[in-house]
Design a protein around this motif. Structure first.
Motif, PDB file in Angstrom:
ATOM      1  N   PHE A 262       0.818  -1.215   0.000  1.00  0.00           N
ATOM      2  CA  PHE A 262       0.000   0.000   0.000  1.00  0.00           C
ATOM      3  C   PHE A 262       0.853   1.266   0.000  1.00  0.00           C
ATOM      4  O   PHE A 262       0.512   2.252  -0.653  1.00  0.00           O
ATOM      5  CB  PHE A 262      -0.919   0.006   1.224  1.00  0.00           C
ATOM      6  CG  PHE A 262      -1.944   1.101   1.204  1.00  0.00           C
ATOM      7  CD1 PHE A 262      -3.101   0.966   0.454  1.00  0.00           C
ATOM      8  CD2 PHE A 262      -1.747   2.275   1.909  1.00  0.00           C
ATOM      9  CE1 PHE A 262      -4.052   1.980   0.412  1.00  0.00           C
ATOM     10  CE2 PHE A 262      -2.686   3.292   1.890  1.00  0.00           C
ATOM     11  CZ  PHE A 262      -3.841   3.150   1.132  1.00  0.00           C
ATOM     12  N   ILE A 263       1.958   1.240   0.736  1.00  0.00           N
ATOM     13  CA  ILE A 263       2.818   2.421   0.852  1.00  0.00           C
ATOM     14  C   ILE A 263       3.933   2.351  -0.182  1.00  0.00           C
ATOM     15  O   ILE A 263       4.689   1.386  -0.232  1.00  0.00           O
ATOM     16  CB  ILE A 263       3.431   2.529   2.270  1.00  0.00           C
ATOM     17  CG1 ILE A 263       2.330   2.717   3.313  1.00  0.00           C
ATOM     18  CG2 ILE A 263       4.440   3.661   2.341  1.00  0.00           C
ATOM     19  CD1 ILE A 263       1.550   4.007   3.202  1.00  0.00           C
ATOM     20  N   GLY A 264       4.030   3.394  -0.991  1.00  0.00           N
ATOM     21  CA  GLY A 264       5.056   3.452  -2.024  1.00  0.00           C
ATOM     22  C   GLY A 264       4.440   3.486  -3.408  1.00  0.00           C
ATOM     23  O   GLY A 264       3.503   2.737  -3.699  1.00  0.00           O
ATOM     24  N   THR A 265       4.957   4.374  -4.272  1.00  0.00           N
ATOM     25  CA  THR A 265       4.461   4.495  -5.639  1.00  0.00           C
ATOM     26  C   THR A 265       5.639   4.514  -6.612  1.00  0.00           C
ATOM     27  O   THR A 265       6.528   5.354  -6.457  1.00  0.00           O
ATOM     28  CB  THR A 265       3.656   5.800  -5.823  1.00  0.00           C
ATOM     29  OG1 THR A 265       2.599   5.839  -4.867  1.00  0.00           O
ATOM     30  CG2 THR A 265       3.055   5.885  -7.205  1.00  0.00           C
ATOM     31  N   PRO A 266       5.673   3.608  -7.600  1.00  0.00           N
ATOM     32  CA  PRO A 266       4.816   2.437  -7.780  1.00  0.00           C
ATOM     33  C   PRO A 266       4.960   1.474  -6.605  1.00  0.00           C
ATOM     34  O   PRO A 266       5.928   1.546  -5.862  1.00  0.00           O
ATOM     35  CB  PRO A 266       5.337   1.805  -9.081  1.00  0.00           C
ATOM     36  CG  PRO A 266       6.147   2.864  -9.744  1.00  0.00           C
ATOM     37  CD  PRO A 266       6.704   3.700  -8.654  1.00  0.00           C
ATOM     38  N   GLN A 267       4.027   0.558  -6.478  1.00  0.00           N
ATOM     39  CA  GLN A 267       4.028  -0.308  -5.313  1.00  0.00           C
ATOM     40  C   GLN A 267       5.151  -1.341  -5.377  1.00  0.00           C
ATOM     41  O   GLN A 267       5.731  -1.611  -6.417  1.00  0.00           O
ATOM     42  CB  GLN A 267       2.686  -1.007  -5.147  1.00  0.00           C
ATOM     43  CG  GLN A 267       2.430  -2.177  -6.073  1.00  0.00           C
ATOM     44  CD  GLN A 267       1.219  -2.997  -5.628  1.00  0.00           C
ATOM     45  OE1 GLN A 267       0.194  -2.445  -5.259  1.00  0.00           O
ATOM     46  NE2 GLN A 267       1.341  -4.300  -5.667  1.00  0.00           N
ATOM     47  N   MET A 268       5.454  -1.909  -4.227  1.00  0.00           N
ATOM     48  CA  MET A 268       6.526  -2.885  -4.097  1.00  0.00           C
ATOM     49  C   MET A 268       6.257  -4.124  -4.960  1.00  0.00           C
ATOM     50  O   MET A 268       5.120  -4.539  -5.123  1.00  0.00           O
ATOM     51  CB  MET A 268       6.655  -3.282  -2.619  1.00  0.00           C
ATOM     52  CG  MET A 268       7.827  -4.190  -2.304  1.00  0.00           C
ATOM     53  SD  MET A 268       7.877  -4.649  -0.547  1.00  0.00           S
ATOM     54  CE  MET A 268       8.353  -3.116   0.227  1.00  0.00           C
ATOM     55  N   ASN A 269       7.341  -4.696  -5.488  1.00  0.00           N
ATOM     56  CA  ASN A 269       7.260  -5.958  -6.216  1.00  0.00           C
ATOM     57  C   ASN A 269       7.356  -7.122  -5.233  1.00  0.00           C
ATOM     58  O   ASN A 269       8.110  -7.063  -4.253  1.00  0.00           O
ATOM     59  CB  ASN A 269       8.416  -6.071  -7.215  1.00  0.00           C
ATOM     60  CG  ASN A 269       8.377  -4.998  -8.279  1.00  0.00           C
ATOM     61  OD1 ASN A 269       7.413  -4.891  -9.024  1.00  0.00           O
ATOM     62  ND2 ASN A 269       9.426  -4.192  -8.356  1.00  0.00           N
ATOM     63  N   PHE A 270       6.616  -8.193  -5.501  1.00  0.00           N
ATOM     64  CA  PHE A 270       6.644  -9.370  -4.639  1.00  0.00           C
ATOM     65  C   PHE A 270       7.014 -10.607  -5.460  1.00  0.00           C
ATOM     66  O   PHE A 270       6.563 -10.779  -6.590  1.00  0.00           O
ATOM     67  CB  PHE A 270       5.287  -9.581  -3.962  1.00  0.00           C
ATOM     68  CG  PHE A 270       4.898  -8.460  -3.043  1.00  0.00           C
ATOM     69  CD1 PHE A 270       5.569  -8.252  -1.847  1.00  0.00           C
ATOM     70  CD2 PHE A 270       3.863  -7.591  -3.375  1.00  0.00           C
ATOM     71  CE1 PHE A 270       5.223  -7.217  -1.004  1.00  0.00           C
ATOM     72  CE2 PHE A 270       3.510  -6.552  -2.535  1.00  0.00           C
ATOM     73  CZ  PHE A 270       4.193  -6.365  -1.343  1.00  0.00           C
ATOM     74  N   PHE A 271       7.844 -11.468  -4.851  1.00  0.00           N
ATOM     75  CA  PHE A 271       8.290 -12.699  -5.492  1.00  0.00           C
ATOM     76  C   PHE A 271       8.130 -13.867  -4.518  1.00  0.00           C
ATOM     77  O   PHE A 271       8.324 -13.713  -3.308  1.00  0.00           O
ATOM     78  CB  PHE A 271       9.776 -12.608  -5.876  1.00  0.00           C
ATOM     79  CG  PHE A 271      10.132 -11.416  -6.723  1.00  0.00           C
ATOM     80  CD1 PHE A 271      10.079 -11.488  -8.104  1.00  0.00           C
ATOM     81  CD2 PHE A 271      10.541 -10.217  -6.139  1.00  0.00           C
ATOM     82  CE1 PHE A 271      10.423 -10.397  -8.886  1.00  0.00           C
ATOM     83  CE2 PHE A 271      10.884  -9.125  -6.914  1.00  0.00           C
ATOM     84  CZ  PHE A 271      10.823  -9.213  -8.293  1.00  0.00           C
TER      85      PHE A 271
END
Length: 398
Positions: A262-271
């Motif tokens: 939710f926090i951060g633009t663009p949003q965090m990447n997840f792997f």
């Protein structure tokens, strides 16, 4: 001007069958059986629960979260516009649960301005003071002081229809601050403005905060507003607080997957990844990449005796590094967005969309290569920028 303490606050909207169904609060934050992920009990729909927060004198607190998370409902309970189902609200140490809104010494600024169309700007701002039967000369002084603070003196004789959206919102704020309230509540006051006006009004609110001695409680769904305005941010989801901290704290150390995304633009990447423990050292591996975590992260995980396990790895777009393919993940470019000083690459890897921020110039000022649709790229990341989340979606370092 005031401290606030919210202790175990809970808001339950009774079912229709109880015969006391509450009117839906703003933006649908009231209960309906269709509200996703809100707890439904025999008493009704729980819109806010286990809400605990202490707000210091003159602090600027921002409640942020997606629509329906309970942030506006919480604000309205502080204002006295919604009844508190359970828990206690204190303002300056005084229990306020049963105190009428007009006696709480708070002021509220709404999203919709809520100005009287038949009154001038001066009359709108003076109205709450007239209700208090304040002397005319004192009303005049306070209105003109507030108008000067908000730079709307030139509009005092106009009516709201002759003002722009930003000017109307300044009038609404002026009407609130003339009362010199202990607490100023703001419910998404900028959401009706265009992007340029929102940026301008954010700056105005920051300046206003320096000029008046008031405790602020501000609600927004825009995480950029939250990050730029708040001393501390309260991130909410489905009626629960997810994390409380300074903007830098929640950005650098998100408590869980929801906050990280939710926090951060663009949003965090997840792997999808694995956390490995080899020779007393922690590594994270995903795809063809194996990275040793930083010393700070080593110590945090070791202190909690975290074991090797399957994890979700989070990396912010600006922390991903393109390389020649050594210890790297291969991806295919789908979209390349030119943003001026940087390019936002949307690439596909491991069946996921990954966003990578690439500067358009190197340190010498030369333009870097461009990326077309279908281009093959390789990327990696450092062990100091990884965020590791366990099966319960919580940050394993915290």
């Amino acid at each position: 001007m005031a401290t606030l303490s919210l202790r175990n606050i809970k808001k339950i909207y009774p079912h229709a069958s109880n015969g006391k169904k509450k009117k839906a609060s703003k933006k649908g934050e009231a209960p309906t059986g269709e509200k996703a992920n809100l707890e439904v009990t025999s008493q009704g729909v729980v819109a806010v629960q286990q809400f605990n927060l202490d707000i210091a004198d003159k602090e600027f607190i921002v409640l942020v979260g997606p629509s329906g998370c309970g942030k506006s409902t919480t604000l309205r309970m502080v204002a006295g516009l919604e009844e508190i189902s359970e828990g206690e609200l204190y303002i300056d140490g005084k229990l306020m649960n049963d105190v009428e809104p007009k006696d709480r010494d708070i002021a509220m600024v709404f999203q919709s301005y809520a100005l009287y169309p038949h009154m001038t700007v001066y009359e709108n701002m003076a109205f709450p003071l007239k209700l208090r039967k304040m002397p005319k000369d004192e009303i005049d002084r306070k209105v003109k002081e507030a108008a000067a603070t908000l730079d709307i003196t030139q509009y005092l004789n106009r009516k709201p229809k002759a003002l722009s959206g930003g000017q109307r919102q300044r009038v609404a704020i002026g009407r609130a601050i003339v009362r010199e309230p202990k607490v100023l509540l703001m419910d998404e006051p900028l959401s009706n403005l265009d992007a340029k006006l929102r940026n301008q009004m954010r700056s105005e609110i920051i300046k206003l905060r320096q000029k008046i001695d008031t405790t602020f409680m501000y609600v927004t769904h825009d995480q950029t507003e939250a990050m730029t305005l708040g001393d501390r941010i309260v991130i909410m989801k489905d009626g629960f607080i997810q994390q409380i901290g300074t903007p830098q704290e929640v950005f650098d150390h998100p408590a869980n997957l929801f906050v990280a995304g939710f926090i951060g633009t663009p949003q965090m990447n997840f792997f999808d990844a694995k956390l490995l423990l080899e020779g007393g050292r922690y590594f994270v591996t995903t795809g063809a990449v194996k990275v040793e975590l930083s010393e700070e992260k080593q110590q945090a995980l070791a202190a909690k005796k975290v074991s090797a396990q399957d994890v979700t790895l989070g990396v912010r777009p600006n922390h991903i590094i393109l390389n020649d393919g050594t210890n790297a993940i291969e991806a295919t470019v789908d979209v390349s967005e030119m943003m001026g000083s940087e390019v936002h690459l949307h690439a596909n890897t491991q069946g996921r969309d990954v966003i990578i921020i690439v500067p358009t110039m190197d340190i010498s000022g030369s333009h870097k290569e461009t990326f077309s649709y279908g281009a093959k790229i390789n990327f990696t990341f450092g062990g100091n920028v990884c965020h590791i989340f366990g099966a319960d979606e919580n940050n394993l370092e915290l």
